[in-house]
Design a protein around this motif. Sequence first.
Motif, PDB file in Angstrom:
ATOM      1  N   ILE A  71      -0.301  -0.536  -5.343  1.00 51.76           N
ATOM      2  CA  ILE A  71       0.970   0.189  -5.385  1.00 51.76           C
ATOM      3  C   ILE A  71       1.468   0.433  -3.968  1.00 51.76           C
ATOM      4  O   ILE A  71       2.663   0.264  -3.660  1.00 51.76           O
ATOM      5  CB  ILE A  71       0.812   1.512  -6.152  1.00 51.76           C
ATOM      6  N   GLY A  72       0.579   0.835  -3.061  1.00 51.00           N
ATOM      7  CA  GLY A  72       0.980   1.017  -1.668  1.00 51.00           C
ATOM      8  C   GLY A  72       1.460  -0.276  -1.035  1.00 51.00           C
ATOM      9  O   GLY A  72       2.462  -0.296  -0.293  1.00 51.00           O
ATOM     10  N   MET A  73       0.796  -1.385  -1.321  1.00 52.99           N
ATOM     11  CA  MET A  73       1.203  -2.676  -0.775  1.00 52.99           C
ATOM     12  C   MET A  73       2.546  -3.121  -1.326  1.00 52.99           C
ATOM     13  O   MET A  73       3.402  -3.632  -0.583  1.00 52.99           O
ATOM     14  CB  MET A  73       0.113  -3.710  -1.076  1.00 52.99           C
ATOM     15  N   VAL A  74       2.767  -2.935  -2.614  1.00 55.93           N
ATOM     16  CA  VAL A  74       4.043  -3.320  -3.208  1.00 55.93           C
ATOM     17  C   VAL A  74       5.181  -2.467  -2.655  1.00 55.93           C
ATOM     18  O   VAL A  74       6.280  -2.973  -2.361  1.00 55.93           O
ATOM     19  CB  VAL A  74       3.962  -3.195  -4.744  1.00 55.93           C
ATOM     20  N   LEU A  75       4.938  -1.171  -2.483  1.00 56.01           N
ATOM     21  CA  LEU A  75       5.966  -0.311  -1.898  1.00 56.01           C
ATOM     22  C   LEU A  75       6.336  -0.777  -0.503  1.00 56.01           C
ATOM     23  O   LEU A  75       7.522  -0.813  -0.128  1.00 56.01           O
ATOM     24  CB  LEU A  75       5.463   1.134  -1.848  1.00 56.01           C
ATOM     25  N   ALA A  76       5.338  -1.140   0.294  1.00 52.79           N
ATOM     26  CA  ALA A  76       5.607  -1.602   1.656  1.00 52.79           C
ATOM     27  C   ALA A  76       6.418  -2.893   1.652  1.00 52.79           C
ATOM     28  O   ALA A  76       7.378  -3.052   2.428  1.00 52.79           O
ATOM     29  CB  ALA A  76       4.284  -1.803   2.398  1.00 52.79           C
ATOM     30  N   VAL A  77       6.061  -3.819   0.784  1.00 49.58           N
ATOM     31  CA  VAL A  77       6.774  -5.095   0.720  1.00 49.58           C
ATOM     32  C   VAL A  77       8.226  -4.888   0.279  1.00 49.58           C
ATOM     33  O   VAL A  77       9.168  -5.470   0.841  1.00 49.58           O
ATOM     34  CB  VAL A  77       6.046  -6.061  -0.236  1.00 49.58           C
ATOM     35  N   GLN A  78       8.442  -4.051  -0.736  1.00 55.19           N
ATOM     36  CA  GLN A  78       9.792  -3.855  -1.253  1.00 55.19           C
ATOM     37  C   GLN A  78      10.677  -3.047  -0.308  1.00 55.19           C
ATOM     38  O   GLN A  78      11.876  -3.300  -0.205  1.00 55.19           O
ATOM     39  CB  GLN A  78       9.720  -3.154  -2.620  1.00 55.19           C
ATOM     40  N   ALA A  79      10.083  -2.068   0.372  1.00 57.09           N
ATOM     41  CA  ALA A  79      10.892  -1.187   1.224  1.00 57.09           C
ATOM     42  C   ALA A  79      11.166  -1.777   2.601  1.00 57.09           C
ATOM     43  O   ALA A  79      12.150  -1.403   3.247  1.00 57.09           O
ATOM     44  CB  ALA A  79      10.200   0.165   1.368  1.00 57.09           C
ATOM     45  N   TYR A  80      10.317  -2.686   3.060  1.00 53.47           N
ATOM     46  CA  TYR A  80      10.473  -3.182   4.433  1.00 53.47           C
ATOM     47  C   TYR A  80      11.823  -3.871   4.633  1.00 53.47           C
ATOM     48  O   TYR A  80      12.486  -3.651   5.654  1.00 53.47           O
ATOM     49  CB  TYR A  80       9.334  -4.148   4.772  1.00 53.47           C
ATOM     50  N   GLY A  81      12.224  -4.715   3.683  1.00 53.49           N
ATOM     51  CA  GLY A  81      13.482  -5.437   3.858  1.00 53.49           C
ATOM     52  C   GLY A  81      14.671  -4.516   4.008  1.00 53.49           C
ATOM     53  O   GLY A  81      15.547  -4.738   4.868  1.00 53.49           O
ATOM     54  N   GLN A  82      14.729  -3.455   3.207  1.00 52.84           N
ATOM     55  CA  GLN A  82      15.853  -2.528   3.273  1.00 52.84           C
ATOM     56  C   GLN A  82      15.843  -1.732   4.573  1.00 52.84           C
ATOM     57  O   GLN A  82      16.887  -1.551   5.206  1.00 52.84           O
ATOM     58  CB  GLN A  82      15.809  -1.575   2.071  1.00 52.84           C
ATOM     59  N   VAL A 100       3.671   8.211  -2.181  1.00 47.97           N
ATOM     60  CA  VAL A 100       2.349   8.023  -2.779  1.00 47.97           C
ATOM     61  C   VAL A 100       1.671   9.361  -3.015  1.00 47.97           C
ATOM     62  O   VAL A 100       1.106   9.627  -4.087  1.00 47.97           O
ATOM     63  CB  VAL A 100       1.488   7.114  -1.883  1.00 47.97           C
ATOM     64  N   VAL A 101       1.719  10.242  -2.012  1.00 54.33           N
ATOM     65  CA  VAL A 101       0.977  11.502  -2.095  1.00 54.33           C
ATOM     66  C   VAL A 101       1.583  12.446  -3.132  1.00 54.33           C
ATOM     67  O   VAL A 101       0.863  13.073  -3.910  1.00 54.33           O
ATOM     68  CB  VAL A 101       0.939  12.170  -0.703  1.00 54.33           C
ATOM     69  N   ARG A 102       2.902  12.515  -3.204  1.00 62.04           N
ATOM     70  CA  ARG A 102       3.546  13.494  -4.082  1.00 62.04           C
ATOM     71  C   ARG A 102       3.762  12.981  -5.497  1.00 62.04           C
ATOM     72  O   ARG A 102       3.715  13.757  -6.446  1.00 62.04           O
ATOM     73  CB  ARG A 102       4.892  13.924  -3.500  1.00 62.04           C
ATOM     74  N   GLU A 103       4.025  11.692  -5.650  1.00 66.22           N
ATOM     75  CA  GLU A 103       4.419  11.193  -6.964  1.00 66.22           C
ATOM     76  C   GLU A 103       3.497  10.104  -7.499  1.00 66.22           C
ATOM     77  O   GLU A 103       2.860  10.269  -8.536  1.00 66.22           O
ATOM     78  CB  GLU A 103       5.864  10.657  -6.900  1.00 66.22           C
ATOM     79  N   LEU A 104       3.433   8.989  -6.810  1.00 71.43           N
ATOM     80  CA  LEU A 104       2.776   7.821  -7.382  1.00 71.43           C
ATOM     81  C   LEU A 104       1.274   8.002  -7.522  1.00 71.43           C
ATOM     82  O   LEU A 104       0.681   7.545  -8.502  1.00 71.43           O
ATOM     83  CB  LEU A 104       3.086   6.589  -6.522  1.00 71.43           C
ATOM     84  N   GLY A 105       0.639   8.660  -6.564  1.00 72.05           N
ATOM     85  CA  GLY A 105      -0.805   8.860  -6.648  1.00 72.05           C
ATOM     86  C   GLY A 105      -1.218   9.618  -7.899  1.00 72.05           C
ATOM     87  O   GLY A 105      -1.987   9.104  -8.721  1.00 72.05           O
ATOM     88  N   PRO A 106      -0.741  10.854  -8.086  1.00 74.72           N
ATOM     89  CA  PRO A 106      -1.143  11.600  -9.286  1.00 74.72           C
ATOM     90  C   PRO A 106      -0.658  10.984 -10.592  1.00 74.72           C
ATOM     91  O   PRO A 106      -1.395  10.977 -11.579  1.00 74.72           O
ATOM     92  CB  PRO A 106      -0.525  12.995  -9.062  1.00 74.72           C
ATOM     93  N   VAL A 107       0.557  10.440 -10.605  1.00 75.76           N
ATOM     94  CA  VAL A 107       1.080   9.881 -11.855  1.00 75.76           C
ATOM     95  C   VAL A 107       0.297   8.636 -12.264  1.00 75.76           C
ATOM     96  O   VAL A 107      -0.115   8.493 -13.430  1.00 75.76           O
ATOM     97  CB  VAL A 107       2.580   9.563 -11.715  1.00 75.76           C
ATOM     98  N   GLY A 174      -3.403   0.495   1.788  1.00 73.34           N
ATOM     99  CA  GLY A 174      -2.679  -0.720   1.417  1.00 73.34           C
ATOM    100  C   GLY A 174      -1.336  -0.834   2.103  1.00 73.34           C
ATOM    101  O   GLY A 174      -0.982  -1.902   2.639  1.00 73.34           O
ATOM    102  N   SER A 175      -0.576   0.243   2.114  1.00 76.63           N
ATOM    103  CA  SER A 175       0.743   0.204   2.763  1.00 76.63           C
ATOM    104  C   SER A 175       0.621   0.034   4.266  1.00 76.63           C
ATOM    105  O   SER A 175       1.400  -0.704   4.885  1.00 76.63           O
ATOM    106  CB  SER A 175       1.517   1.479   2.438  1.00 76.63           C
ATOM    107  N   SER A 176      -0.364   0.694   4.888  1.00 75.72           N
ATOM    108  CA  SER A 176      -0.565   0.558   6.329  1.00 75.72           C
ATOM    109  C   SER A 176      -0.994  -0.856   6.694  1.00 75.72           C
ATOM    110  O   SER A 176      -0.574  -1.402   7.725  1.00 75.72           O
ATOM    111  CB  SER A 176      -1.617   1.564   6.807  1.00 75.72           C
ATOM    112  N   HIS A 181      -0.079  -4.838   9.975  1.00 79.34           N
ATOM    113  CA  HIS A 181      -0.731  -6.122  10.266  1.00 79.34           C
ATOM    114  C   HIS A 181       0.015  -7.330   9.703  1.00 79.34           C
ATOM    115  O   HIS A 181      -0.285  -8.457  10.100  1.00 79.34           O
ATOM    116  CB  HIS A 181      -2.156  -6.104   9.718  1.00 79.34           C
ATOM    117  N   VAL A 182       0.947  -7.106   8.787  1.00 84.02           N
ATOM    118  CA  VAL A 182       1.748  -8.219   8.264  1.00 84.02           C
ATOM    119  C   VAL A 182       3.143  -8.205   8.880  1.00 84.02           C
ATOM    120  O   VAL A 182       3.627  -9.226   9.390  1.00 84.02           O
ATOM    121  CB  VAL A 182       1.836  -8.160   6.727  1.00 84.02           C
ATOM    122  N   TYR A 183       3.797  -7.035   8.880  1.00 77.91           N
ATOM    123  CA  TYR A 183       5.133  -6.934   9.452  1.00 77.91           C
ATOM    124  C   TYR A 183       5.125  -6.471  10.908  1.00 77.91           C
ATOM    125  O   TYR A 183       6.196  -6.385  11.521  1.00 77.91           O
ATOM    126  CB  TYR A 183       5.976  -5.977   8.615  1.00 77.91           C
TER     127      TYR A 183
END
Length: 277
Positions: A71-82, A100-107, A174-176, A181-183
């Motif tokens: 989920i962290g990796m997908v968020l990074a990929v989708q948000a980077y372009g914008q 991630v900390v407030r919403e996606l992690g617990p949900v 994952g997002s870091s 290291h990718v972007y």
Amino acid sequence: MPTVRPPSTFASRLTTPFTNAMIAFGDWWLFSLRAATGVLRRAFGRREFLRLAVEVGTNSVGVVAITGMFIGMVLAVQAYGQFHAIGLETSLGAVIHISVVRELGPVLAAVMLAGRIGSAMAAELATMRVTEQLDALSCLGVDPVKYLAGPRLLAALLLLPLLTVLADVMGLLGSSLICLHVYNIDSYHYWRHTREFVKVWDVMVGLMKAFVFGGVLSLIACHRGFNSRAGAEGVGRAATEAFVVAFVAILMIDFVLAMLANTVYAVLWPPTTAKVV
């Protein structure tokens, strides 16, 4: 002489589902109070609680960790372009990590637990209902709700926040990994924005949500299992209903808690004009 039932009216067809839902909700609340009483009075053995703790916590580590990381990796990929298009890619650390900390992690941790553990709880208790083991406990003078639902409630309450911490950490890793290291985003500004915008309050809000989600999903699963219909079809239906109802309840409660947390935060710490640079 056979009794003649009055024809159903349009109004009764509209109100009957609502009435049935309210009755089921009230029954769930009474069931929840009995289960909570079992936790407070320790109406179950330590060995049974440890068995359930291993099932809820240890056996769920892998799936929660993998889910959080991707989920962290997908968020990074989708948000980077914008963000790259407007020159704010260094602010991805703040945006992704607070999400991630407030919403996606617990949900996501709660949803994975509802699918993996909630369905299993409902199926296990439904099988005990079909095979009359619950009736046998009642004949022995043991309250089956306190004895069986109590330890499941306590295990979910204690272990879902820990699984949420794991999902948060893996999401941040994952997002870091993708951002740095990718972007090749500048690490100094990436972590500086994270430190400035992700506060202890955000972590506590996520853990509070996980605590509530754990109690709700375990009680829904146990309630569905205790009220299962007869036969193998009833067991399967109880497991399915446990996941579906828990999933919808998690999303609804998440909305309410998010609104409540934002209101409390605005009262305690009035908003400022801080900007991400």
